[in-house]
Design a protein around this motif. Structure first.
Motif, mmCIF file in Angstrom:
data_model
loop_
_atom_site.group_PDB
_atom_site.id
_atom_site.type_symbol
_atom_site.label_atom_id
_atom_site.label_comp_id
_atom_site.label_asym_id
_atom_site.label_seq_id
_atom_site.Cartn_x
_atom_site.Cartn_y
_atom_site.Cartn_z
ATOM 1 N N THR A 130 0.834 -1.190 0.000
ATOM 2 C CA THR A 130 0.000 0.000 0.000
ATOM 3 C C THR A 130 0.873 1.246 0.000
ATOM 4 O O THR A 130 1.838 1.338 0.760
ATOM 5 C CB THR A 130 -0.937 0.020 1.216
ATOM 6 O OG1 THR A 130 -1.705 -1.191 1.241
ATOM 7 C CG2 THR A 130 -1.893 1.207 1.137
ATOM 8 N N ILE A 131 0.511 2.197 -0.860
ATOM 9 C CA ILE A 131 1.173 3.495 -0.911
ATOM 10 C C ILE A 131 0.250 4.495 -0.229
ATOM 11 O O ILE A 131 -0.791 4.878 -0.780
ATOM 12 C CB ILE A 131 1.444 3.918 -2.361
ATOM 13 C CG1 ILE A 131 2.288 2.866 -3.084
ATOM 14 C CG2 ILE A 131 2.137 5.282 -2.396
ATOM 15 C CD1 ILE A 131 2.379 3.081 -4.589
ATOM 16 N N GLN A 165 -5.477 11.549 -6.254
ATOM 17 C CA GLN A 165 -6.679 10.934 -6.816
ATOM 18 C C GLN A 165 -6.378 10.251 -8.152
ATOM 19 O O GLN A 165 -7.009 9.272 -8.528
ATOM 20 C CB GLN A 165 -7.716 12.038 -7.016
ATOM 21 C CG GLN A 165 -9.153 11.624 -7.033
ATOM 22 C CD GLN A 165 -10.047 12.855 -6.890
ATOM 23 O OE1 GLN A 165 -9.582 13.974 -6.725
ATOM 24 N NE2 GLN A 165 -11.345 12.642 -6.956
ATOM 25 N N MET A 166 -5.382 10.774 -8.870
ATOM 26 C CA MET A 166 -5.014 10.258 -10.183
ATOM 27 C C MET A 166 -3.842 9.284 -10.122
ATOM 28 O O MET A 166 -3.563 8.581 -11.095
ATOM 29 C CB MET A 166 -4.641 11.417 -11.121
ATOM 30 C CG MET A 166 -5.724 12.482 -11.258
ATOM 31 S SD MET A 166 -7.231 11.853 -12.046
ATOM 32 C CE MET A 166 -8.395 11.886 -10.664
ATOM 33 N N LEU A 167 -3.140 9.231 -8.992
ATOM 34 C CA LEU A 167 -1.959 8.372 -8.894
ATOM 35 C C LEU A 167 -2.248 6.899 -9.163
ATOM 36 O O LEU A 167 -1.398 6.210 -9.748
ATOM 37 C CB LEU A 167 -1.296 8.548 -7.519
ATOM 38 C CG LEU A 167 0.070 7.874 -7.353
ATOM 39 C CD1 LEU A 167 1.094 8.466 -8.319
ATOM 40 C CD2 LEU A 167 0.561 8.006 -5.910
ATOM 41 N N PRO A 168 -3.420 6.348 -8.770
ATOM 42 C CA PRO A 168 -3.669 4.929 -9.070
ATOM 43 C C PRO A 168 -3.554 4.577 -10.551
ATOM 44 O O PRO A 168 -3.268 3.422 -10.884
ATOM 45 C CB PRO A 168 -5.105 4.719 -8.559
ATOM 46 C CG PRO A 168 -5.252 5.714 -7.451
ATOM 47 C CD PRO A 168 -4.487 6.921 -7.928
ATOM 48 N N LEU A 169 -3.761 5.540 -11.431
ATOM 49 C CA LEU A 169 -3.625 5.289 -12.862
ATOM 50 C C LEU A 169 -2.216 4.830 -13.211
ATOM 51 O O LEU A 169 -2.020 4.086 -14.185
ATOM 52 C CB LEU A 169 -3.964 6.569 -13.639
ATOM 53 C CG LEU A 169 -3.865 6.510 -15.169
ATOM 54 C CD1 LEU A 169 -4.891 5.521 -15.731
ATOM 55 C CD2 LEU A 169 -4.071 7.890 -15.768
ATOM 56 N N ALA A 190 -1.316 -3.432 -10.491
ATOM 57 C CA ALA A 190 -2.153 -4.142 -9.518
ATOM 58 C C ALA A 190 -1.349 -4.677 -8.338
ATOM 59 O O ALA A 190 -1.929 -5.142 -7.355
ATOM 60 C CB ALA A 190 -2.890 -5.287 -10.200
ATOM 61 N N ASP A 191 -0.024 -4.581 -8.406
ATOM 62 C CA ASP A 191 0.826 -5.045 -7.308
ATOM 63 C C ASP A 191 0.734 -4.151 -6.078
ATOM 64 O O ASP A 191 1.225 -4.522 -5.006
ATOM 65 C CB ASP A 191 2.291 -5.089 -7.765
ATOM 66 C CG ASP A 191 2.483 -5.902 -9.029
ATOM 67 O OD1 ASP A 191 2.677 -7.115 -8.925
ATOM 68 O OD2 ASP A 191 2.395 -5.310 -10.129
ATOM 69 N N ALA A 192 0.148 -2.959 -6.216
ATOM 70 C CA ALA A 192 0.069 -2.032 -5.087
ATOM 71 C C ALA A 192 -1.244 -1.272 -5.137
ATOM 72 O O ALA A 192 -1.834 -1.093 -6.204
ATOM 73 C CB ALA A 192 1.250 -1.052 -5.098
ATOM 74 N N ALA A 193 -1.680 -0.825 -3.969
ATOM 75 C CA ALA A 193 -2.888 -0.005 -3.852
ATOM 76 C C ALA A 193 -2.500 1.355 -3.297
ATOM 77 O O ALA A 193 -1.517 1.488 -2.560
ATOM 78 C CB ALA A 193 -3.908 -0.672 -2.933
ATOM 79 N N VAL A 194 -3.272 2.379 -3.639
ATOM 80 C CA VAL A 194 -3.057 3.730 -3.120
ATOM 81 C C VAL A 194 -4.115 4.025 -2.062
ATOM 82 O O VAL A 194 -5.318 3.899 -2.316
ATOM 83 C CB VAL A 194 -3.126 4.776 -4.240
ATOM 84 C CG1 VAL A 194 -3.000 6.188 -3.660
ATOM 85 C CG2 VAL A 194 -2.032 4.527 -5.279
ATOM 86 N N ALA A 195 -3.664 4.406 -0.870
ATOM 87 C CA ALA A 195 -4.558 4.807 0.222
ATOM 88 C C ALA A 195 -4.355 6.292 0.466
ATOM 89 O O ALA A 195 -3.365 6.702 1.078
ATOM 90 C CB ALA A 195 -4.264 4.000 1.484
ATOM 91 N N ASN A 196 -5.266 7.102 -0.037
ATOM 92 C CA ASN A 196 -5.107 8.552 -0.007
ATOM 93 C C ASN A 196 -5.789 9.136 1.225
ATOM 94 O O ASN A 196 -7.008 9.270 1.269
ATOM 95 C CB ASN A 196 -5.695 9.159 -1.283
ATOM 96 C CG ASN A 196 -5.328 10.619 -1.451
ATOM 97 O OD1 ASN A 196 -4.753 11.233 -0.562
ATOM 98 N ND2 ASN A 196 -5.660 11.185 -2.599
#
Length: 368
Positions: free
Chosen positions: A147-148, A171-175, A179-185
């Motif tokens: 998770t980032i 909000q746009m970083l997940p683009l 799939a190896d990592a998720a963004v938790a903003n």
């Protein structure tokens, strides 16, 4: 708890092991999955194309919701049409961009995967694009996925969908993340490095971060404000406060990354960008060097981009909206600090570029 959900969209019989989703499958709390905002969706059966490809739903401006326990989920979407070219965009939650204008040719199908940080017990996928198609979804619980985490202010945060095109770069970083990592903003508008801690938001990150996760920290815009709750001084209290993020991540065997604050849109008469952050950016660079913390110099990167584009070119980056241009802002907007979605994508691309240049392992392997 179910660790795997499989949905087959369209009008034909469900494929083995999948739950069929038709136009009539609308979300309700008792059903736990289905479409909302689905007044424009339609379905077709081409009668050919093989498993999961014969039929599909056209989910124009529709949301598909699945109630799931909080956590990380990897989503794989099958998109395509046997007879027509397609273009599909997918967002999650409050406008997090995960698939952007993905195109397939006639008879071409694509499986695209991304990971989602779910809070509130609900995974929401919002579909758009010029010609969206949805053949199938697989949703799997993947709690060990890296998770980032993001800590920051309004330039980073997730702006609500009713404020479109207003968006933060986080909000746009997940683009830009595989799939190896998720963004938790966790970034929030109006917060400084100090008030983010004072309101308990950093504690919320500490309660969820795990070893080998990453914490990206960008503040400065509101540390300049002079109210007691937010103000810090660059080379004293600002650096001391940022040290709490650094130490907290390291104590939990996670990896901190500092970012200098992204620039605002103010120009000098000679066309160069005016530095409105001053010592705050310098203080971050100094602290990163002293403490051996990886640094993305977003101030330098955004300066180069904004000077290259110039005052006119950056209108499409910032919330410089003409009256009537966007329905959510009928009177227009003149904002030189915050981004519209196009600009937030550009700035998120700069962050991705900076992370790749750092060569952090395994993070660089997770970036598109």
């Amino acid at each position: 708890m179910t660790d795997l959900y499989r949905f087959d969209f369209g009008v034909d019989e469900a494929e083995e092991g999948y739950t069929k989703i038709t136009l009539n499958d609308r979300y309700s709390p008792s059903r736990t999955y289905g479409f909302v905002r689905a007044d424009k969706i339609s379905a077709l059966n081409r009668g050919e194309g093989g498993t999961l490809r014969r039929d599909f739903i056209i989910p124009y401006e529709a949301s598909f919701i699945v109630d799931v326990p909080d956590g990380i989920y990897t989503v794989t979407a099958l998109l395509g049409d046997e007879h027509a070219a397609t273009e599909t965009t997918i967002k999650t939650g409050e406008g997090r961009l995960v698939v952007h204008k993905l195109r397939t040719g006639s008879g071409q199908y694509v499986r695209t995967s991304f990971s989602v940080w779910v809070t509130g017990g609900r995974l929401a996928l919002v579909f758009g694009g010029l010609a969206p198609r949805l053949n199938a979804l697989e949703i799997s619980h993947t709690p060990q996925t890296c998770t980032i985490f993001l800590a920051g202010d309004s330039t980073v945060t997730e702006q609500p969908t009713d404020g479109y095109p207003y968006a933060g770069w986080g909000q746009m970083l997940p683009l830009f993340v595989k799939a190896d990592a998720a963004v938790a903003n966790y970034a929030l508008s109006g917060r400084s490095s100090k008030s983010f801690i004072g309101e308990g938001h950093l504690d919320a990150i500490w309660s969820r971060i795990k070893p080998y996760d990453y914490l990206l920290v960008q503040f400065g815009h509101n540390d300049q404000k002079f109210d007691e709750a937010r103000h810090t001084e660059p080379f004293t209290t600002y650096q001391e406060t940022l040290m709490r993020y650094i130490h907290g991540a390291r104590e939990r065997n996670a990896f901190p990354v500092l970012l200098t604050p992204v620039h605002r849109r103010f120009y000098e008469d000679d066309g160069t960008l005016r530095d409105t952050h001053g010592d705050y950016a310098t203080a971050v660079r100094e602290l990163a060097g002293r403490e051996g913390v990886p640094l993305v110099d977003l101030a330098a990167k955004s300066k180069e981009l904004f000077e290259r584009l110039g005052p006119e070119g950056t209108r499409s980056i910032f919330m410089q909206l003409a009256p009537g241009e966007f329905m959510n802002f009928p009177e227009g907007v003149n904002d030189n600090t915050h981004f519209q979605e196009h600009g937030a994508i550009q700035v998120a691309g700069l962050v991705k570029e900076g992370l790749q240049q750092l060569g952090l392992q395994p993070l660089m392997l997770y970036l598109r």
